[in-house]
Scaffold this active site. Structure first.
Site: not given
Length: 346
Positions: A150, A277, A305
């Site tokens: 991320s 995502d 995600h």
């Protein structure tokens, strides 16, 4: 790989979410909250930064002493994450199972202790990544593989793009997982609809840290405006952007996005994003023509995600670590070969 056309990686693109996780949000939330994450043991070190601050670095405790050929996997965590995050424990357990070394450096203020400088961390903090990776390079003789999840994935890609061939002297291969490559698109998405639940979760800890930072540095930013922020755009405008040298949120999100830097990467790099995502709509993911010859794109239709859970119920967190480490395994060279290659490129 010079001259090789950019392409999609197809070897493990067969990921499919379990039937009990039918959509992007369940594929994102269930692994983080209910996934059976393995237990790993860390040894913590405190590193003093060049600007007089500190970070905490958690080393994976493994059986036996590493050799000069043992790979080291460095993991840069996500927004408000750390070595205890589900993805970090899953990856480090897989690293340990292969007999490799692992380390999770914490971004400032993310290790359970508030940092001392009048700053935090941000999505484009490639200078911090550079300092960390160079220090690791000096003390580890074997191959070094860098992964980022991320926000940490975006930081890693920014470092790779900004440093070009110089990164090849430090790291042997890299992987970015669920990185928000286009921060403007991702930030907008997180401020809408069901995605606000993720934003509220992030803001809860970010605001708590910000209040503590104001006790260290009264007047550092507008307290009331920070507390009034209802999305990341508003928070970043008051706190993140000005503390780290950006004019405002738009300037920060534009300059810190890694997507424009992907063509400049010269290190073997896997960029893994699920097309569903919720943090970055699939329409904003890069295609092969938007990356350099050394970047491989893996974009399964599902996964959410940082999810990628697999059956049987209640689910396993094995697909993601296996995919990442299998990719790294293709680039293992012993320490002497690595040092010779670095010397030739210096």
């Amino acid at each position: 790989m010079s001259g090789v056309s950019p392409k999609y990686l197809t070897a493990r693109i067969d990921y499919r979410a379990p039937g009990w996780l039918p959509d992007a949000h369940s594929q994102t939330i269930y692994p983080a909250l209910f996934g059976r994450t393995p237990t790993v043991t860390y040894r913590r070190e405190e590193w003093h930064t060049p600007d007089g601050d500190f970070i905490d670095v958690d080393w994976l405790v493994t059986q036996g002493a590493p050799t000069q050929e043992t790979p080291l996997v460095v993991l840069f965590h996500g927004l408000e994450g750390g070595s205890g995050s589900h993805y970090a424990r899953a990856l480090m357990a897989a690293v340990s199972a292969r007999g490799w070394c692992g380390v999770v450096p914490h971004f400032r203020g993310c290790s359970g202790r508030l940092n001392q400088a009048p700053r935090f961390y941000h999505s484009g903090d490639s200078a911090e990544a550079d300092w960390i990776l160079r220090r690791l390079h000096r003390q580890h003789a074997g191959p070094i593989f860098a992964a980022g999840v991320s926000l940490g994935g975006n930081v890693l890609l920014c470092w790779l793009g900004r440093h070009g061939a110089d990164a090849n002297t430090i790291v042997d291969a890299a992987c970015a997982i669920s990185a928000p490559l286009d921060l403007n698109a991702g930030g907008t998405a997180l401020g809408q609809g069901f995605n606000r639940i993720y934003t509220r979760n992030f803001l809860a800890t970010l605001k708590k840290k910000s209040l503590a930072k104001l006790l260290q540095y009264p007047g550092l930013f507008d307290r009331e405006a920070m507390l009034a922020a209802r999305d990341l755009a508003a928070f970043d405008n008051v706190v993140t952007a000005p503390l780290h040298g950006f004019r405002d949120t738009l300037d920060y999100w534009t300059r810190a996005s890694s997507k424009p830097l992907l063509p400049a990467i010269t290190l073997p790099t896997l960029v893994l994003n699920a097309r569903n995502d919720p943090f970055l709509p699939g329409a904003h993911l890069p295609g092969p023509a938007q990356v350099g010859a050394h970047v491989e794109l893996l974009q399964p239709a599902q996964g959410g995600h940082v999810g990628f859970m697999t059956p049987p119920f209640p689910g396993r967190l094995s697909w993601l670590p296996g995919t990442v480490l299998d990719y790294f395994g293709k680039f293992i060279r012993d320490g002497r070969d690595r040092q010779a290659s670095a010397g030739q490129m210096a």
